[in-house]
Scaffold this motif. Sequence first.
Motif, PDB file in Angstrom:
ATOM      1  N   ALA A 224       0.928  -1.185   0.071  1.00  0.00           N
ATOM      2  CA  ALA A 224       0.302  -0.584  -0.048  1.00  0.00           C
ATOM      3  C   ALA A 224       0.805   1.517  -0.203  1.00  0.00           C
ATOM      4  CB  ALA A 224      -0.682  -0.418   1.177  1.00  0.00           C
ATOM      5  N   PRO A 225       0.183   2.270  -0.256  1.00  0.00           N
ATOM      6  CA  PRO A 225       1.049   3.603   0.090  1.00  0.00           C
ATOM      7  C   PRO A 225       1.327   3.645   1.097  1.00  0.00           C
ATOM      8  CG  PRO A 225      -0.840   3.949  -1.236  1.00  0.00           C
ATOM      9  CD  PRO A 225      -1.004   2.135  -1.454  1.00  0.00           C
ATOM     10  N   ASN A 226       2.830   4.526   1.330  1.00  0.00           N
ATOM     11  CA  ASN A 226       3.245   4.267   2.946  1.00  0.00           C
ATOM     12  C   ASN A 226       3.554   3.490   3.163  1.00  0.00           C
ATOM     13  OD1 ASN A 226       3.679   7.526   3.109  1.00  0.00           O
ATOM     14  ND2 ASN A 226       1.042   7.744   2.597  1.00  0.00           N
ATOM     15  N   ALA A 227       3.661   2.614   2.960  1.00  0.00           N
ATOM     16  CA  ALA A 227       3.884   1.643   3.222  1.00  0.00           C
ATOM     17  C   ALA A 227       5.675   1.324   3.951  1.00  0.00           C
ATOM     18  CB  ALA A 227       3.322  -0.301   2.482  1.00  0.00           C
ATOM     19  N   GLY A 228       6.426   2.048   3.578  1.00  0.00           N
ATOM     20  CA  GLY A 228       7.464   2.322   3.071  1.00  0.00           C
ATOM     21  C   GLY A 228       8.625   1.434   2.113  1.00  0.00           C
ATOM     22  N   LYS A 229       7.729   1.426   0.769  1.00  0.00           N
ATOM     23  CA  LYS A 229       8.400   0.462  -0.289  1.00  0.00           C
ATOM     24  C   LYS A 229       9.489   1.185  -0.595  1.00  0.00           C
ATOM     25  CE  LYS A 229       4.522   0.981  -2.689  1.00  0.00           C
ATOM     26  NZ  LYS A 229       4.018   1.235  -1.872  1.00  0.00           N
ATOM     27  N   SER A 230       9.841   2.584  -1.248  1.00  0.00           N
ATOM     28  CA  SER A 230      10.474   3.146  -1.327  1.00  0.00           C
ATOM     29  C   SER A 230      11.744   3.137  -0.934  1.00  0.00           C
ATOM     30  CB  SER A 230      10.663   4.593  -1.588  1.00  0.00           C
ATOM     31  OG  SER A 230       9.583   5.134  -2.686  1.00  0.00           O
ATOM     32  N   SER A 231      11.484   3.762   0.926  1.00  0.00           N
ATOM     33  CA  SER A 231      12.181   3.399   2.073  1.00  0.00           C
ATOM     34  C   SER A 231      13.214   2.177   1.753  1.00  0.00           C
ATOM     35  CB  SER A 231      12.061   3.705   3.598  1.00  0.00           C
ATOM     36  OG  SER A 231      11.106   4.723   3.002  1.00  0.00           O
ATOM     37  N   ASN A 328       6.871  -3.810   7.989  1.00  0.00           N
ATOM     38  CA  ASN A 328       7.602  -2.902   8.313  1.00  0.00           C
ATOM     39  C   ASN A 328       7.161  -1.834   9.173  1.00  0.00           C
ATOM     40  OD1 ASN A 328      10.463  -0.465   7.176  1.00  0.00           O
ATOM     41  ND2 ASN A 328       8.859   0.542   5.794  1.00  0.00           N
ATOM     42  N   LYS A 329       8.448  -1.097   9.640  1.00  0.00           N
ATOM     43  CA  LYS A 329       7.939   0.118  10.362  1.00  0.00           C
ATOM     44  C   LYS A 329       8.075  -0.645  12.305  1.00  0.00           C
ATOM     45  CE  LYS A 329       5.687   3.252   7.028  1.00  0.00           C
ATOM     46  NZ  LYS A 329       4.693   4.074   6.795  1.00  0.00           N
ATOM     47  N   ASP A 331       9.934  -0.472  14.171  1.00  0.00           N
ATOM     48  CA  ASP A 331      10.854   0.346  15.459  1.00  0.00           C
ATOM     49  C   ASP A 331       8.895   1.713  15.964  1.00  0.00           C
ATOM     50  OD1 ASP A 331      10.513   2.929  13.909  1.00  0.00           O
ATOM     51  OD2 ASP A 331      10.520   2.040  12.126  1.00  0.00           O
ATOM     52  N   ARG A 332       8.399   1.233  15.069  1.00  0.00           N
ATOM     53  CA  ARG A 332       7.362   1.869  15.935  1.00  0.00           C
ATOM     54  C   ARG A 332       5.668   1.501  16.894  1.00  0.00           C
ATOM     55  NH1 ARG A 332       5.082   6.463  11.732  1.00  0.00           N
ATOM     56  NH2 ARG A 332       3.581   6.419  13.391  1.00  0.00           N
ATOM     57  N   SER A 349      12.906  -2.836   9.701  1.00  0.00           N
ATOM     58  CA  SER A 349      12.444  -1.222   9.863  1.00  0.00           C
ATOM     59  C   SER A 349      13.698  -1.059   9.046  1.00  0.00           C
ATOM     60  CB  SER A 349      12.635  -0.695  11.380  1.00  0.00           C
ATOM     61  OG  SER A 349      12.471   0.786  11.173  1.00  0.00           O
ATOM     62  N   ALA A 350      12.827  -0.314   8.275  1.00  0.00           N
ATOM     63  CA  ALA A 350      13.808   0.444   6.551  1.00  0.00           C
ATOM     64  C   ALA A 350      14.599   1.864   7.631  1.00  0.00           C
ATOM     65  CB  ALA A 350      12.872   1.065   5.724  1.00  0.00           C
ATOM     66  N   VAL A 351      14.117   2.484   8.351  1.00  0.00           N
ATOM     67  CA  VAL A 351      14.315   3.718   8.737  1.00  0.00           C
ATOM     68  C   VAL A 351      15.561   3.514  10.155  1.00  0.00           C
ATOM     69  CG1 VAL A 351      13.899   5.433  10.736  1.00  0.00           C
ATOM     70  CG2 VAL A 351      12.197   5.100   8.616  1.00  0.00           C
TER      71      VAL A 351
HETATM   72  P1  GDP Z   1       6.142   4.259  -0.260  1.00  0.00           P
HETATM   73  O1  GDP Z   1       4.787   4.964  -0.649  1.00  0.00           O
HETATM   74  O2  GDP Z   1       4.936   2.429   0.100  1.00  0.00           O
HETATM   75  O3  GDP Z   1       7.241   4.078  -1.146  1.00  0.00           O
HETATM   76  O4  GDP Z   1       6.517   4.093   0.810  1.00  0.00           O
HETATM   77  P2  GDP Z   1       7.982   5.394   1.527  1.00  0.00           P
HETATM   78  O5  GDP Z   1       8.971   4.826   1.748  1.00  0.00           O
HETATM   79  O6  GDP Z   1       7.503   6.486   0.653  1.00  0.00           O
HETATM   80  O7  GDP Z   1       7.794   5.921   2.660  1.00  0.00           O
HETATM   81  C1  GDP Z   1       6.379   6.375   3.440  1.00  0.00           C
HETATM   82  C2  GDP Z   1       6.650   7.145   4.942  1.00  0.00           C
HETATM   83  O8  GDP Z   1       7.070   6.043   5.917  1.00  0.00           O
HETATM   84  C3  GDP Z   1       8.122   7.443   4.855  1.00  0.00           C
HETATM   85  O9  GDP Z   1       7.636   9.043   5.295  1.00  0.00           O
HETATM   86  C4  GDP Z   1       8.706   7.407   5.795  1.00  0.00           C
HETATM   87  O10 GDP Z   1      10.126   7.918   6.197  1.00  0.00           O
HETATM   88  C5  GDP Z   1       8.128   6.638   6.838  1.00  0.00           C
HETATM   89  N1  GDP Z   1       8.743   5.187   6.498  1.00  0.00           N
HETATM   90  C6  GDP Z   1       8.974   4.063   5.422  1.00  0.00           C
HETATM   91  N2  GDP Z   1       9.946   2.935   6.740  1.00  0.00           N
HETATM   92  C7  GDP Z   1       9.916   3.347   7.671  1.00  0.00           C
HETATM   93  C8  GDP Z   1      10.429   2.464   9.017  1.00  0.00           C
HETATM   94  O11 GDP Z   1      10.429   1.374   9.050  1.00  0.00           O
HETATM   95  N3  GDP Z   1       9.844   3.394   9.672  1.00  0.00           N
HETATM   96  C9  GDP Z   1       9.082   4.603  10.144  1.00  0.00           C
HETATM   97  N4  GDP Z   1       9.109   4.735  11.841  1.00  0.00           N
HETATM   98  N5  GDP Z   1       8.762   5.046   8.682  1.00  0.00           N
HETATM   99  C10 GDP Z   1       9.060   4.837   7.539  1.00  0.00           C
END
Ligand code: GDP
Length: 442
Positions: A224-231, A328-329, A331-332, A349-351
């Motif tokens: 889904a959008p914002n799941a953290g794919k790009s990160s 993903n995430k 850490d949160r 956690s991608a972060v």
């Molecule tokens: P995409 O739309 O799936 O490509 O998601 P993004 O990689 O753009 O990430 C969406 C948001 O989630 C951004 O603000 C990232 O910084 C945040 N994010 C991605 N991965 C993590 C993670 O592992 N931990 C936390 N806390 N935030 C994350």
Amino acid sequence: MIPTIFAPATAPGRGGVAIVRVSGPDAATALTSLGGRPLPEPRAAAVVRLSDPRDGEFLDQGLALWFPAPRSFTGEDVVEFHVHGGRAVVAGLIDALASLPGFRIAEPGEFSRRGFENGKFDLTAAEAIADLVDAETSAQRRQALRQMEGDLGRLYEDWRHRLMRGLAHLEADIDFPDEDLPDGVADQVRPVLEALIGELSAHLNDKHRGERLRDGIHIAIVGAPNAGKSSLLNALARREAAIVSERAGTTRDVVETHLDLGGYPVVLADTAGLREAADEIESEGIRRALDRAARADLKLAVFDAVTLPDLDAKTLAIVDDDTLVVLNKCDRAAVTLEVIGGRPVLAVSAVTGQGLPELLSALTAAVITRFEAPGVPALTRARHRTALEECRAALQRALLAPLPELAAEDVRIGIRALGRITGRVDVEDLLDVIFRDFCIGK
Ligand code: GDP
């Protein structure tokens, strides 16, 4: 008159040593007229002072190797000059060679082509040489070397010879119906064709293992959008020491990163987020993401730990045996989920980088188990695949043919298709097989 060809064999630009190769009937002249007189011992390095034959200008002091035909790469007379790898040195040498009568610069692949035409290797080995030069990972190198050593060529030649023997039986049945041949020749051929169809199918049905190894194994990151794919993609790319190259996708919805995982070339693609499309452009992006996922060899399905217990339904729908599930995430949010869509969960956690080494190991293991099949040479090119499919279709037709003449024609088509792969298209040697196997004249 065959022209004598020459070309730098090493990459252009500065380097310690540059090699210029010469092949053809006048190769020895190149050496003697530039300063290598008398000709050195065959296949032994000799120090030579090289001068331009036109004005005697000193070009370089280097090594020369003399390979008289047929014991050379091309099967022709070959000379190699190993000179200092400066642009001006190479340019001077090339210029001097070009001034010799009957000499011209080689066309791309011309040395290999001459080697093939002179029977030094078959087409699959020639293609493997090209693959070896292009190999960027160790698995690519291994595959190219096996093919260069003739693994694939031998497999196809073995199949072709078996078919030729089968055809010989059919031909004998057609041409010498009154001869004292054993009964049921057609019955002898049937199992040969059936066995070959089975082997061809197994070879063709290999999930494009060999071709993928040449081009890279495709892994799609979906979620889904914002799941953290790009990160995640960025984090993986940064962690992996051996990034082969990086290039942005041509569309805004797919970004590709090239990695080397366990020696396998991998193309990791970040796709557009899967959700209800807000507009047409986005829906096109999602369509491409789904298409990409469907075509990928492996998928990384990324779920968001923050939104648990909700799991994105669209992402869940694509989880299958070829999917690694990533939460993903983490850490949160504390992760307690161990299985999603029947697949074990990799919490990351991608972060913070937590769980990424485990994810990389799981990914590498999935890539290796999927693509390593020791002992069986893999199909490596679309050209081979097309010919093999043509051969299989012809053999299937032959099995159904109502007359031995028609079956024989189909088998001949199959033989030619296999012959095209290795470059041995000649079917005239069929007669030899007939008489060797049958001793009809007695
Ligand atoms: P995409 O739309 O799936 O490509 O998601 P993004 O990689 O753009 O990430 C969406 C948001 O989630 C951004 O603000 C990232 O910084 C945040 N994010 C991605 N991965 C993590 C993670 O592992 N931990 C936390 N806390 N935030 C994350």
